[in-house]
Design a protein around this motif. Structure first.
Motif, PDB file in Angstrom:
ATOM      1  N   LYS A 129       0.833  -1.209   0.000  1.00  5.43           N
ATOM      2  CA  LYS A 129       0.000   0.000   0.000  1.00  5.43           C
ATOM      3  C   LYS A 129       0.868   1.260   0.000  1.00  5.43           C
ATOM      4  CE  LYS A 129      -4.025  -2.023   2.337  1.00  5.43           C
ATOM      5  NZ  LYS A 129      -4.848  -2.022   3.570  1.00  5.43           N
ATOM      6  N   LYS A 133       1.000   4.202  -2.851  1.00  7.12           N
ATOM      7  CA  LYS A 133       0.815   5.618  -2.527  1.00  7.12           C
ATOM      8  C   LYS A 133       2.010   6.453  -3.004  1.00  7.12           C
ATOM      9  CE  LYS A 133      -2.321   6.678  -0.605  1.00  7.12           C
ATOM     10  NZ  LYS A 133      -3.651   7.158  -1.052  1.00  7.12           N
ATOM     11  N   GLN A 136       1.560   6.883  -6.630  1.00  6.74           N
ATOM     12  CA  GLN A 136       0.458   7.818  -6.864  1.00  6.74           C
ATOM     13  C   GLN A 136       0.924   9.262  -6.717  1.00  6.74           C
ATOM     14  OE1 GLN A 136      -2.868   7.392  -4.162  1.00  6.74           O
ATOM     15  NE2 GLN A 136      -3.875   9.232  -4.918  1.00  6.74           N
ATOM     16  N   LYS A 248       3.135  12.405  -0.020  1.00  2.80           N
ATOM     17  CA  LYS A 248       1.915  11.613  -0.152  1.00  2.80           C
ATOM     18  C   LYS A 248       1.946  10.409   0.788  1.00  2.80           C
ATOM     19  CE  LYS A 248      -1.861  11.289  -2.842  1.00  2.80           C
ATOM     20  NZ  LYS A 248      -2.782  12.400  -3.135  1.00  2.80           N
ATOM     21  N   VAL A 249       3.092   9.756   0.853  1.00  5.79           N
ATOM     22  CA  VAL A 249       3.248   8.591   1.726  1.00  5.79           C
ATOM     23  C   VAL A 249       3.119   8.989   3.193  1.00  5.79           C
ATOM     24  CG1 VAL A 249       4.911   6.884   2.575  1.00  5.79           C
ATOM     25  CG2 VAL A 249       4.623   7.237   0.117  1.00  5.79           C
ATOM     26  N   ALA A 252      -0.459   9.707   4.287  1.00  4.38           N
ATOM     27  CA  ALA A 252      -1.354   8.555   4.342  1.00  4.38           C
ATOM     28  C   ALA A 252      -0.913   7.499   5.354  1.00  4.38           C
ATOM     29  CB  ALA A 252      -1.476   7.927   2.955  1.00  4.38           C
TER      30      ALA A 252
END
Length: 429
Positions: A129, A133, A136, A248-249, A252
């Motif tokens: 995951k 991310k 992404q 981003k990581v 999240a």
């Protein structure tokens, strides 16, 4: 009834949940099942006296079976994992499992043999995951900066992109090769007028490298962009790209990464430190008594990379550092040169090289001369054609997604990080 994810259950609401039975514990009065789906896990509690039909259905059912329950979630002060438990009314066995062939103590080769089971762990689920991310964040950055995503061939007719070995395959009545990278095609896209392109795709290297960071097939993020002033612009772009991905990581999964992997996600600040290779040699010798072996002069090796990161942390408090001014004999023929020095760089992160990038040579005559200097001729005639009819100045780089994730999470080997590893001795599953 429509399935509800465990993480989205509402207390006292009639629901259906489905997932893996991580544990099944049969006590004197109760059967407890820890059920897990992609959103979390919950304890399912069955009263043996009042729910004999459910107990009977569970006879012979082993952990790792896939089960579905209807009932309701309640809050209980006696239950761990958030004080929630699921009280079922009915049970359906979606898939029964045999006894698992491995546990958490299994060695790496056994885990690779049964990789799909190994990946069920919470740690490995989180790992993938996080990687998703990370990608992404970088993809969004590129799309927001007017890059076009392209998809280049992986079957090619010439085996000459770099010094790495290639995999040959039979292509009808002639040989073909698995692409080592999309480098030539990225540059063709620049010559086509797209100006900014990227690709996320597999790359293949037939190198008999049995290290913790090499694989024969891996996923690479490649990008190329036009109208740069020099290779400093390429380094600037990579700084922004990595900051976007890491941000981003962290947003999240930062806390989960710290809890599960014990690693802090550090968002770097610009500019990353930059040092010329010869200056780096001097610093490593002065500080650590390190002398580059004669065979590696003009380049770096694994020990150099580790010490370079140590130097970057001590001097700049930075996890990242760019190294420039490599020897032309150690760089690809398509790197632009200034005063006979390639206009390119390596980026080192946590003791490991994660990128080689450069400004490319876009002038046909010079590019042809540099190719001939490397002994490349007929195999790259198709590539040289791209530059005969006008091509803007441009540059780019590539990042191995699996190596990035491995370093981010502090995983010791790329074998353990990749969804499915491919190496010299590993072709299954």
């Amino acid at each position: 009834m429509k399935r509800t994810l465990i993480g989205e259950l509402t207390p006292e609401e009639h629901s259906k949940i489905s997932g893996w039975a991580l544990k099944i514990r049969d006590t004197k009065y109760m059967v407890f099942i820890i059920l897990k789906d992609r959103s979390g896990k919950i304890q399912v509690s069955i009263d043996k006296k009042n729910q004999e039909d459910l107990v009977k259905k569970l006879e012979g059912v082993l952990p790792s079976s896939v089960l579905s329950f209807t009932g309701k979630m309640v809050i209980s002060e006696y239950v761990k994992d958030g004080g929630k438990e699921f009280l079922p009314e009915d049970l359906e066995i979606l898939s029964s499992s045999d006894a698992l062939p491995l546990d958490e103590t299994a060695n790496i080769d056994t885990r690779m043999d049964y990789r799909w089971i190994d990946l069920r762990s919470e740690k490995n689920n989180l790992m993938l995951k996080v990687q998703s991310k990370f990608v992404q964040g970088m993809r969004e950055f590129l799309l927001n900066n007017d890059f076009t995503e392209i998809h280049t061939p992986k079957l090619i007719g010439a085996a000459s992109e770099s010094g790495s070995e290639v995999f040959e395959v039979k292509y009808f009545d002639r040989p073909a090769y698995l692409a080592q990278s999309p480098q030539f095609y990225k540059q063709m896209a620049i010559a086509s007028g797209l100006e900014r392109v990227f690709e996320l795709a597999p790359s293949f290297r037939a190198e008999n490298s049995n290290t913790n960071r090499h694989a024969t097939e891996f996923t690479s993020l490649d990008l190329e962009f036009a109208y740069i002033n020099d290779y400093q612009d390429v380094m600037d772009m990579e700084e922004d790209l990595l900051i976007a991905g890491l941000s981003k990581v962290k947003e999240a999964y930062g806390e989960e990464i710290k809890e599960v992997f014990g690693e802090e996600v550090i968002i770097p600040t610009k500019p990353f430190p930059r040092i010329k290779l010869q200056d780096l040699y001097q610093e490593l010798n002065k500080r650590y008594g390190y002398q580059i072996p004669d065979t590696d002069i003009g380049d770096m090796n694994a020990e150099t990379e580790k010490l370079t990161s140590k130097y970057a942390m001590e001097v700049y408090n930075s996890e990242f550092i760019f190294v420039t001014d490599f020897a032309k004999t150690k760089r690809a023929f398509y790197h632009m040169r200034k005063n006979d020095v390639p206009e390119g760089f390596d980026l080192i992160w946590k003791g490991t090289e994660i990128t080689t990038g450069a400004q490319r040579e876009h002038r046909y005559d010079i590019l042809k001369s540099q190719a001939e200097e490397k002994g490349l001729g007929k195999d790259i005639e198709f590539y040289l054609e791209f530059f005969k009819y006008g091509c803007p100045p441009h540059g780019g780089f590539a990042i191995g997604i699996d190596r990035l994730t491995m370093l981010l999470l502090g995983i010791p080997s790329i074998k353990e990080e990749m969804f499915i590893f491919r190496g010299p001795s590993r072709l299954t599953p």
